[in-house]
Design an enzyme around this catalytic site. Structure first.
Site, PDB file in Angstrom:
ATOM      1  N   HIS A 173       1.801  71.403  58.756  1.00 52.43           N
ATOM      2  CA  HIS A 173       2.396  70.148  58.292  1.00 52.43           C
ATOM      3  C   HIS A 173       2.072  69.919  56.816  1.00 52.43           C
ATOM      4  CE1 HIS A 173       3.539  65.808  58.734  1.00 52.43           C
ATOM      5  NE2 HIS A 173       2.667  65.701  57.753  1.00 52.43           N
ATOM      6  N   GLU A 174       0.798  70.078  56.472  1.00 50.83           N
ATOM      7  CA  GLU A 174       0.388  69.862  55.076  1.00 50.83           C
ATOM      8  C   GLU A 174       0.957  70.938  54.152  1.00 50.83           C
ATOM      9  OE1 GLU A 174      -0.817  67.030  54.368  1.00 50.83           O
ATOM     10  OE2 GLU A 174      -1.182  66.501  56.443  1.00 50.83           O
TER      11      GLU A 174
ATOM     12  N   HIS B  63       4.359  69.887  52.993  1.00 49.86           N
ATOM     13  CA  HIS B  63       4.263  69.000  51.828  1.00 49.86           C
ATOM     14  C   HIS B  63       4.018  69.832  50.558  1.00 49.86           C
ATOM     15  CE1 HIS B  63       4.230  65.137  53.882  1.00 49.86           C
ATOM     16  NE2 HIS B  63       3.225  65.498  54.644  1.00 49.86           N
TER      17      HIS B  63
END
Length: 153
Positions: A67-68, A71
């Site tokens: 998920h990170e 980003h």
């Protein structure tokens, strides 16, 4: 798992799922309480909550890292890296990363006490999270005095 092992895992997941290198730091931040991790825009580092590893295991931590990394890679490419952006949602789906992490069982949901006030004249009810001085305020509807309703039980 320590920070060096986390760094290696993050680099490995970046190459495996995104086919791009992760060239910044990934480390545990013990001060994180309510989130699984965060991507820092100014330094491009990734901070992760170690409690998710101990509570939910390696698979949940890998999901948070992916998920990170979504980003991270989108921000460096100049694309939409925020949760509301279509680029971000599409990349999450492509790599199989979760949009939200599983809540920790140690996090307690606290319910705030609400106070109920009522106008003595027109009966207008007011719900407040904080106490208010009933001598300083009047009803906004009719200008009457306000009283606090005390719940019994």
């Amino acid at each position: 798992m320590d920070d060096q092992q986390l760094q290696k895992l993050t680099q490995q997941l970046s190459l495996q799922y995104f086919h791009k290198p992760f060239q910044h730091k990934a480390y545990f931040n013990h001060r994180l309480k309510t989130t699984g991790g965060r991507y820092l825009l100014h330094s491009h580092h990734i901070e992760l909550n170690k409690k998710y590893l101990t509570e939910h295991g390696q698979k949940e931590l890998e999901g948070i890292i992916k998920h990170e990394l979504c980003h991270y890679h989108l921000h460096l490419e100049g694309k939409g890296y925020q949760h509301r952006d279509q680029d971000f949602k599409a990349l999450l789906k492509k790599v199989g990363a979760p949009r939200f992490c599983t809540p920790l069982p140690t996090m307690k949901k606290t319910t705030r006490k609400t106070r109920t006030y009522e106008c003595k004249e027109c009966g207008q009810a007011f719900l407040r999270k904080r106490a208010m001085d009933i001598n300083r305020y009047v009803c906004g509807k009719c200008g009457g005095k306000i009283k606090e309703i005390v719940k019994k039980g």
